[in-house]
Design an enzyme around this catalytic site. Structure first.
Site, mmCIF file in Angstrom:
data_model
loop_
_atom_site.group_PDB
_atom_site.id
_atom_site.type_symbol
_atom_site.label_atom_id
_atom_site.label_comp_id
_atom_site.label_asym_id
_atom_site.label_seq_id
_atom_site.Cartn_x
_atom_site.Cartn_y
_atom_site.Cartn_z
ATOM 1 N N HIS A 46 0.856 -1.189 0.000
ATOM 2 C CA HIS A 46 0.000 0.000 0.000
ATOM 3 C C HIS A 46 0.884 1.228 0.000
ATOM 4 O O HIS A 46 1.919 1.250 0.658
ATOM 5 C CB HIS A 46 -0.874 0.021 1.262
ATOM 6 C CG HIS A 46 -1.427 1.386 1.585
ATOM 7 N ND1 HIS A 46 -1.017 2.109 2.686
ATOM 8 C CD2 HIS A 46 -2.327 2.149 0.931
ATOM 9 C CE1 HIS A 46 -1.666 3.266 2.699
ATOM 10 N NE2 HIS A 46 -2.457 3.318 1.658
ATOM 11 N N ARG B 240 -17.109 8.761 -3.302
ATOM 12 C CA ARG B 240 -17.085 7.685 -4.310
ATOM 13 C C ARG B 240 -16.628 6.399 -3.608
ATOM 14 O O ARG B 240 -15.438 6.085 -3.540
ATOM 15 C CB ARG B 240 -16.162 8.023 -5.479
ATOM 16 C CG ARG B 240 -16.343 6.964 -6.579
ATOM 17 C CD ARG B 240 -15.622 7.275 -7.855
ATOM 18 N NE ARG B 240 -16.172 6.460 -8.920
ATOM 19 C CZ ARG B 240 -15.606 5.344 -9.381
ATOM 20 N NH1 ARG B 240 -14.482 4.922 -8.879
ATOM 21 N NH2 ARG B 240 -16.174 4.655 -10.350
#
Lengths: 454, 454
Positions: A259, A414
């Site tokens: 990540h 979103r």
């Protein structure tokens, strides 16, 4: 921390695509330069810059006359490769399919593109944009007009990072990213690139978002609680926030999850002056401990940090272990890396330069590890343990991650871009506890007592 | 809302088991009654009450001379069944294995044990306890001493509910629950029953917890914010909280997931008077809409509610839809049921009577649906859709569920008991969207616009 702010798509993808394509054409027209030239020197040189079309995506970009030229009479894979660079990339893919040793190829793949530390070529915005996964969020003409400003330079950096990382992953996987553009009602938008159920990657997401507008009272309050003194005009605080964020979940349990997230925040105060800060980090979440991988990952980060400040790596390594901590389990999410926030010193130029070094090193941190374990065999039990660890990943992201929490609590976010960080599949076994002396127990031990890997 | 409070196990299971077994022996000795008598009249009559041993569990209870007697020379399955009740149960299991039609058996299984509304047999605590999955959390002698008190009656009810539900599930699955006892440093403990990867159930958890001590400042603050006026003595507020909580995730996507939770809270104030309230609910989370199932489930709940107040069902049905709402998805977790909290009227007796009706109806709400779909065939696509819905279940539980959030934020919580509610496996597909007109789209539509099923 996944990404800064995510917002709703209120237009259809098709409408958005048309608008962006028109921005891009406008940019092309105003620059007067050939859309074919490509000079930037990162790992993207492995791939042609002419690829503003997303195969299998709901949004398709075909750049005038070039995609057609490149694509005609070629296979899908062929269209991705050009010139000498194709040799390396094709070798990598072919080697993967042929089950060859990947150590050498990993070396090649990363040595082809040394981390370039030269100043970004400010004058070549249009050409650089052509190597991106999609036109930038901001109109290219506007980027050119304010090319010296930090928000332009940062938007170019995050777009470049997204492209470099996506392309490197596409080469190793053989699959392609689905590219979704989304727009924010109040200003800005984002580009989400997701590859799902590929050959190598279970789920790979690389997102960019660039949003602006006025800070909500809630957000301002949150920032003040972090020590920010914010003086707005008539109570209003114009802000601009942007970042690149990625989570990669591979299929093979011997390839770790990675990540990273690099972000920039800018707030305009009453007197017109600007407050700004950077944040970010890169961290690794293996399913099994591999000391060589852990050393490579941390050392690559350390080298990037050391060029800027000798305290960056030790400080940000600790911060990372503290941040990615699953409180209720008493264990970290992974074996860490670096994490920092509110970086506003020693100067904007130097802070940006540091963030640039970090962003440019993501491919070099991760890809050699991917290539190395590409063909490692694994058992059903190892896959199960990976799924259990994926469950812990979900727990961290949904319960603790500040970015995810902030995003989910923001009306009109979103959601798909925020939750692309979740794995394709995860598992929760009641009272799962690895037996003493197993590799699984060794992994847990490292998560319960963070180690120094370098 | 999963369960009230979960706390740490600071002793090994073995030590705890020994202590509990000794409490139980003490209870037996002081009662002077035969440990073989069994008079309670719920679905547990399907199974012998002599079963305080957990097969495959880390905690084993063998009741003196009886388990041996029952178990000697019998198979594991045989040991679970006795007398006429065994006929029904064995038929159910055999039928399941033989892939027969289950409608009739579902009828049988539920009609064998009508919801009995008689007063709980207060004088028979010891005998009732023998039908439980484990000795109660509170010492049986203590329960007998204060048998008229609400906390005793409630503890008996939650233990009974756990036993009834677990046994009904074991019959349909053929598997057995792992029974874990855990203890809380500050007072109380719990009994977690989990069956994992059974024939019918992917993961089935039925937990009981009974905890007491002093309210933490944080908990008191949270309660005051809910409108509770709490006057402690020297700032101290002794409390007692207990509940039964269950989440069942079946393997077959045509069998819905069910959740229920019934709880009681008691706080002693400065003047010695007590504040108390009940909370709870039962709700269904199908993967596909089946109107007949939805009607059966809601109507069974409505019937239980209507006996107490005509407004209970309509009010608590709405409350359920509001509570189990995944804000960031704009959809409910399932098709609802009932949910209520802070119920402290019209009287303690009547509120308890209502909660008892609800708790006693959980088997009747759910088991007929399980039997009905036991042998439904399903496709890989249907299984995938189930996994995606499981992902949403995880999102609700980790992001919104008050009980889970409270539990995870409480230092020393028993994490495995809180998170037993998570499915064995779940899936997150980027931008997953069912095509128009499909059964998956029909399901989503019902989650986005909660319906009246009765």
């Amino acid at each position: 921390m996944a990404t800064i702010v995510f917002c709703s798509v209120n237009k259809t993808a098709r409408t958005t695509a048309r608008r962006c394509l028109s921005s891009y054409s406008k940019g092309l027209a105003s620059s007067g330069e050939s859309p074919l030239s490509c000079t930037h020197s990162s790992l993207t040189t492995l791939l042609p810059s002419t690829r503003w079309f997303s195969r299998g995506s709901s949004v398709r970009f075909m750049s005038h006359g070039t995609a057609g030229r490149a694509g005609a009479g070629r296979t899908r894979r062929g269209a991705l490769l050009s010139g000498a660079a194709a040799v390396t990339a094709a070798a990598a893919v072919a080697g993967f399919l042929a089950n060859a040793n990947h150590f050498q190829r990993a070396e090649m793949a990363t040595k082809v593109s040394p981390i370039s530390e030269e100043k970004e070529p400010e004058g070549e915005i249009l050409e650089r944009c052509r190597g991106f996964m999609s036109p930038p969020v901001t109109d290219i003409g506007e980027l050119q007009e304010r090319k010296g400003e930090m928000r332009t330079r940062m938007e170019m950096l995050i777009m470049q990072t997204q492209a470099d990382f996506c392309k490197a992953l596409e080469v190793v996987d053989g699959g392609t990213f689905k590219v979704d553009r989304w727009q924010r009602n109040e200003g800005g938008g984002g580009i989400s690139c997701v590859m799902q159920d590929g050959k190598v990657f279970e789920k790979a997401g690389v997102n960019v978002s660039v949003v602006f507008g006025y800070l909500t009272e809630e957000a301002a309050k949150q920032m003040r609680s972090r020590g920010k003194v914010l003086k707005g005009k008539d109570g209003k605080l114009p802000f601009c926030a942007m970042g690149v964020s990625s989570v990669i979940h591979p299929k093979n349990p011997h390839i770790p999850t990675v990540h990273f997230n690099y972000r920039y925040f800018e707030i305009e105060e009453e007197d017109g002056s600007k407050q700004w800060w950077f944040g970010g980090g890169t961290d690794l979440t293996p399913v099994y401990i591999n000391k060589e991988d852990a050393f490579h990952f941390h050392n690559t980060l350390k080298e990037a940090c050391d060029k800027h400040h000798s305290q960056y790596y030790p400080d940000f390594k600790k911060w990372c272990d503290r941040y990615f901590y699953i409180q209720h389990r008493g264990e970290t999410r992974g074996i860490g890396g670096i994490f920092f926030d509110d970086l506003d010193s020693p100067s904007q130029e130097e802070a940006f330069s540091f963030v640039k070094s970090c962003a440019r090193t993501v491919v070099h941190c991760y890809l050699p590890i991917v290539y190395k374990h590409l063909n490692d065999s694994f058992t059903e039990e190892e896959k199960d343990w990976q799924q259990v660890r994926r469950g812990r990943y979900v727990e961290f992201n949904l319960v603790y991650d500040r970015g995810v929490k902030f995003g989910l609590a923001t009306p009109g976010s979103r959601i798909e871009s925020i939750l692309m960080s979740l794995p394709l599949s995860a598992r929760w076994e009641y009272m799962h506890k690895p037996a003493k002396g197993t590799l699984e127990a060794e992994m847990l031990e490292a998560l319960r007592n963070p180690k120094e890997w370098v």
